[in-house]
Design a protein around this motif. Structure first.
Motif, PDB file in Angstrom:
ATOM      1  N   ASP A 110      76.778  16.477  11.097  1.00 14.47           N
ATOM      2  CA  ASP A 110      77.412  16.277   9.910  1.00 14.47           C
ATOM      3  C   ASP A 110      78.073  17.768   9.446  1.00 14.47           C
ATOM      4  O   ASP A 110      77.808  18.824   9.958  1.00 14.47           O
ATOM      5  N   ARG A 111      78.611  17.479   8.200  1.00 17.50           N
ATOM      6  CA  ARG A 111      79.490  18.728   7.429  1.00 17.50           C
ATOM      7  C   ARG A 111      78.487  19.705   7.286  1.00 17.50           C
ATOM      8  O   ARG A 111      78.871  21.062   7.302  1.00 17.50           O
ATOM      9  N   ARG A 116      76.932  25.582   8.241  1.00 16.66           N
ATOM     10  CA  ARG A 116      75.871  26.555   8.537  1.00 16.66           C
ATOM     11  C   ARG A 116      76.290  27.363   9.947  1.00 16.66           C
ATOM     12  O   ARG A 116      76.058  28.774   9.782  1.00 16.66           O
ATOM     13  N   LEU A 117      76.970  26.683  10.670  1.00 20.05           N
ATOM     14  CA  LEU A 117      77.386  27.280  11.902  1.00 20.05           C
ATOM     15  C   LEU A 117      78.363  28.565  11.408  1.00 20.05           C
ATOM     16  O   LEU A 117      78.460  29.536  11.909  1.00 20.05           O
ATOM     17  N   GLY A 240      79.245  18.449  21.594  1.00 21.15           N
ATOM     18  CA  GLY A 240      79.003  17.692  20.370  1.00 21.15           C
ATOM     19  C   GLY A 240      80.039  18.209  19.261  1.00 21.15           C
ATOM     20  O   GLY A 240      80.449  17.650  18.154  1.00 21.15           O
ATOM     21  N   LEU A 241      80.618  19.555  19.385  1.00 25.40           N
ATOM     22  CA  LEU A 241      81.384  20.009  18.657  1.00 25.40           C
ATOM     23  C   LEU A 241      83.042  19.222  18.708  1.00 25.40           C
ATOM     24  O   LEU A 241      83.797  18.966  17.889  1.00 25.40           O
ATOM     25  N   HIS A 248      85.329  13.751  12.528  1.00 27.49           N
ATOM     26  CA  HIS A 248      86.150  14.071  11.104  1.00 27.49           C
ATOM     27  C   HIS A 248      87.291  13.848  11.029  1.00 27.49           C
ATOM     28  O   HIS A 248      87.855  13.725   9.904  1.00 27.49           O
ATOM     29  N   LEU A 249      88.124  14.132  12.234  1.00 29.45           N
ATOM     30  CA  LEU A 249      89.698  13.759  12.020  1.00 29.45           C
ATOM     31  C   LEU A 249      89.954  12.235  11.611  1.00 29.45           C
ATOM     32  O   LEU A 249      90.590  11.836  10.881  1.00 29.45           O
ATOM     33  N   LEU A 250      89.235  11.499  12.081  1.00 31.81           N
ATOM     34  CA  LEU A 250      89.184   9.855  11.943  1.00 31.81           C
ATOM     35  C   LEU A 250      88.822   9.762  10.591  1.00 31.81           C
ATOM     36  O   LEU A 250      89.341   8.802   9.765  1.00 31.81           O
ATOM     37  N   GLU A 251      87.718  10.206   9.957  1.00 31.65           N
ATOM     38  CA  GLU A 251      87.296  10.094   8.709  1.00 31.65           C
ATOM     39  C   GLU A 251      88.593  10.677   7.738  1.00 31.65           C
ATOM     40  O   GLU A 251      88.642   9.996   6.733  1.00 31.65           O
TER      41      GLU A 251
END
Length: 300
Positions: A110-111, A116-117, A240-241, A248-251
């Motif tokens: 999630d965002r 955090r990363l 996972g990244l 997130h691009l699709l969103e």
């Protein structure tokens, strides 16, 4: 393994490499499955009949469905090759099981986890003289999440692959297929900073000894970053990244076909798995944008 099995398996793999452009990892997986099947059939894989293949399928029963599906697919393709090349009159692979491995939904960060990363990387870079490993880490993270590169594609990038004045690179991925991958301004800046620290005669963008960084080492680097950022390491990895990049691009409204091209998927069905995370937005999109929305029946 009998001489016939070994010879035919070798010819089959040569065909996959020459005609299908199979990658080294794919060839290694086929070789492993075929060699093991030949051993289980005491060197009689290439001449196996339905009864022998049934015994092989029984030996696979304790294995996961996905593993059985992979092994069965490898052997079926091998038997098609034997028939097409005239080494057998029949296609023995039809006797093998065809379990559906199922397609697991990708785990998506999630965002908040991503924030955090990146916050942890920015904290490290804020030092007066950040370590070289952290400058490299910034470039790796920006490319993994910002461009959706596969781990192998990322670690094997040539030193000159990414230019500061070109917002894309052309990669050759699975099956030798080329694709254009956009590179964000952030990623290009991070790469430029890292590249300045490399020797001018270095061949790789992410060198390690005489070769480039390994996939295993990349995995370890990402896991260590997750732990330092307070994100459970089992939820974070290079793949996972890549999933997060796609989701997130699709969103954000990306076209599924464009996403397919950026990810390098041969089949749109592979890309469609990402639509599960955004069903709510798709419903809202239909309700808001469909041309018949405003054509409501008049009340009597």
């Amino acid at each position: 393994m009998s001489g016939d099995d070994a010879r035919l398996i070798e010819r089959f793999l040569e065909m996959l490499a020459a005609e299908g452009g199979a990658a080294a990892n794919t060839l290694a997986a086929y070789r492993s499955d075929l060699d093991l099947a030949s051993e289980q059939l005491e060197g009689g894989l290439s001449t196996a009949d339905e009864t022998a293949l049934g015994k092989l399928a029984e030996a696979w029963m304790p294995l996961a469905r996905s593993t059985v599906a992979r092994k069965s697919a490898a052997l079926r393709r091998f038997f098609v090759f034997l028939q097409e090349e005239g080494f057998r009159a029949d296609d023995a692979g039809k006797a093998l099981p065809r379990p559906s491995p199922g397609r697991p939904l990708p785990k998506v960060l999630d965002r908040a986890d991503l924030d955090r990363l990146f916050a942890e990387v920015e904290r490290r870079l804020a030092q007066a003289h950040p370590p070289l490993a952290d400058i490299r880490l910034a470039a790796l993270l920006e490319l993994l999440y910002g461009s959706g590169l596969r781990a192998t594609e990322l670690v094997s990038l040539p030193r000159t692959a990414i230019a500061s004045d070109r917002p894309f690179i052309i990669l050759k991925g699975k099956g030798g297929r080329e694709r254009l991958v956009p590179i964000s301004d952030r990623a290009r800046a991070a790469v430029a900073r890292w590249r300045e620290l490399l020797p001018s005669d270095q061949a790789w963008l992410f060198p390690s000894g005489k070769k480039h960084l390994s996939r295993v080492r990349l995995f370890q680097i990402v896991k260590a970053l997750a732990a330092a950022a307070g994100v459970p390491p089992d939820r974070v990895g290079p793949h996972g990244l890549r999933h997060a990049f796609a989701t997130h691009l699709l969103e954000g409204g990306a076209d599924l076909r464009a996403l397919q091209a950026m990810l390098g998927h041969a089949d749109i069905a592979t890309t469609q798995i990402y639509t599960h995370v955004d069903s709510r937005r798709l419903v809202e999109l239909v309700n808001a944008k469909h041309p018949l929305v405003d054509e409501r029946p008049a009340r009597s």
